[in-house]
Design a protein around this motif. Structure first.
Motif, PDB file in Angstrom:
ATOM      1  N   PRO A   1       0.801  -1.219   0.000  1.00  0.00           N
ATOM      2  CA  PRO A   1       0.000   0.000   0.000  1.00  0.00           C
ATOM      3  C   PRO A   1       0.845   1.285   0.000  1.00  0.00           C
ATOM      4  CG  PRO A   1       0.082  -0.856   2.224  1.00  0.00           C
ATOM      5  CD  PRO A   1       0.840  -1.840   1.353  1.00  0.00           C
ATOM      6  N   ASP A   2       2.157   1.139   0.188  1.00  0.00           N
ATOM      7  CA  ASP A   2       3.022   2.313   0.353  1.00  0.00           C
ATOM      8  C   ASP A   2       2.948   3.298  -0.807  1.00  0.00           C
ATOM      9  OD1 ASP A   2       3.766   1.064   2.686  1.00  0.00           O
ATOM     10  OD2 ASP A   2       5.745   0.458   1.966  1.00  0.00           O
ATOM     11  N   ILE A   3       2.952   2.797  -2.034  1.00  0.00           N
ATOM     12  CA  ILE A   3       2.993   3.701  -3.192  1.00  0.00           C
ATOM     13  C   ILE A   3       1.695   4.503  -3.309  1.00  0.00           C
ATOM     14  CG2 ILE A   3       2.202   2.113  -5.021  1.00  0.00           C
ATOM     15  CD1 ILE A   3       4.750   3.271  -6.602  1.00  0.00           C
ATOM     16  N   SER A   4       0.576   3.870  -2.970  1.00  0.00           N
ATOM     17  CA  SER A   4      -0.715   4.589  -2.992  1.00  0.00           C
ATOM     18  C   SER A   4      -0.767   5.642  -1.890  1.00  0.00           C
ATOM     19  CB  SER A   4      -1.877   3.605  -2.835  1.00  0.00           C
ATOM     20  OG  SER A   4      -1.948   2.729  -3.941  1.00  0.00           O
ATOM     21  N   TYR A   5      -0.326   5.262  -0.701  1.00  0.00           N
ATOM     22  CA  TYR A   5      -0.271   6.233   0.404  1.00  0.00           C
ATOM     23  C   TYR A   5       0.629   7.407   0.034  1.00  0.00           C
ATOM     24  CZ  TYR A   5      -2.183   2.552   3.495  1.00  0.00           C
ATOM     25  OH  TYR A   5      -2.950   1.588   4.086  1.00  0.00           O
ATOM     26  N   PHE A   6       1.760   7.096  -0.595  1.00  0.00           N
ATOM     27  CA  PHE A   6       2.720   8.131  -0.959  1.00  0.00           C
ATOM     28  C   PHE A   6       2.115   9.095  -1.977  1.00  0.00           C
ATOM     29  CE2 PHE A   6       6.819   9.346  -3.194  1.00  0.00           C
ATOM     30  CZ  PHE A   6       7.226  10.216  -2.204  1.00  0.00           C
ATOM     31  N   ALA A   7       1.403   8.559  -2.970  1.00  0.00           N
ATOM     32  CA  ALA A   7       0.750   9.418  -3.971  1.00  0.00           C
ATOM     33  C   ALA A   7      -0.257  10.347  -3.297  1.00  0.00           C
ATOM     34  CB  ALA A   7       0.070   8.567  -5.036  1.00  0.00           C
ATOM     35  N   GLU A   8      -1.020   9.815  -2.364  1.00  0.00           N
ATOM     36  CA  GLU A   8      -2.003  10.643  -1.651  1.00  0.00           C
ATOM     37  C   GLU A   8      -1.317  11.665  -0.747  1.00  0.00           C
ATOM     38  OE1 GLU A   8      -4.852   7.991   0.212  1.00  0.00           O
ATOM     39  OE2 GLU A   8      -5.973   7.839  -1.677  1.00  0.00           O
TER      40      GLU A   8
END
Length: 167
Positions: free
Chosen positions: A113-120
């Protein structure tokens, strides 16, 4: 001057097996095909990042290699960052903040989930859970990579592999 970040979630990989380390999971043929299709789509958009960064996990590296080939970039120029595997969004932030100012655009290959959290975190946009092989395009206006932080980027596009035409 605008900086552009392309966040790419790795394409579809093997299911976890009890005898295999998660880090060593490879792309399945469907994932390879989807990554190639995404790479062709990005090439048709005229995208050619200056720098490539990837997690050291096989599935992220291989997604990066397939897309780099479609963009006519040298896959061996990709910088491998071990901390992007299970390092959390802070690891993504550190990797971006360390990018040379010579790079105007960066393509980073990582994991949910890190990349999605980072984008947000970067955009404050509702990205949700990025699907496998998806690409978030984020622009930063007037910032160096070292200055990038929360809410400093603008989500320009979120490209989902399932919406691309088969080719």
């Amino acid at each position: 001057m605008k900086k552009v970040l392309y966040l790419v979630r790795h394409a579809k990989a093997e299911d976890r097996a009890s005898f295999q380390r998660d880090h060593d999971r490879d792309l399945v043929s469907e994932g390879i095909m989807a990554a190639a299709r995404m790479g062709r789509h990005l090439a048709a958009m005229g995208i050619k990042p200056d720098c490539l960064i990837s997690s050291t996990a096989n599935r992220a590296k291989d997604t990066g290699k397939v897309i780099a080939e479609q963009l006519n970039l040298d896959p061996d120029s990709m910088v491998l960052e071990a901390r992007l595997f299970d390092g959390g969004p802070k690891a993504y932030m550190a990797a971006i903040n360390e990018v040379s100012s010579q790079c105007q655009s960066v393509m980073l290959f990582g994991h949910n989930p890190d990349i999605s959290y980072f984008a947000e975190f970067l955009t404050h946009a509702d990205v949700g859970s990025m699907s496998k092989g998806a690409v978030a395009i984020i622009e930063f206006d007037g910032l160096e990579w070292a200055e990038v932080s929360g809410r400093t980027g603008q989500l320009v596009d979120l490209i989902v592999p399932k919406k691309l035409k088969e080719s």
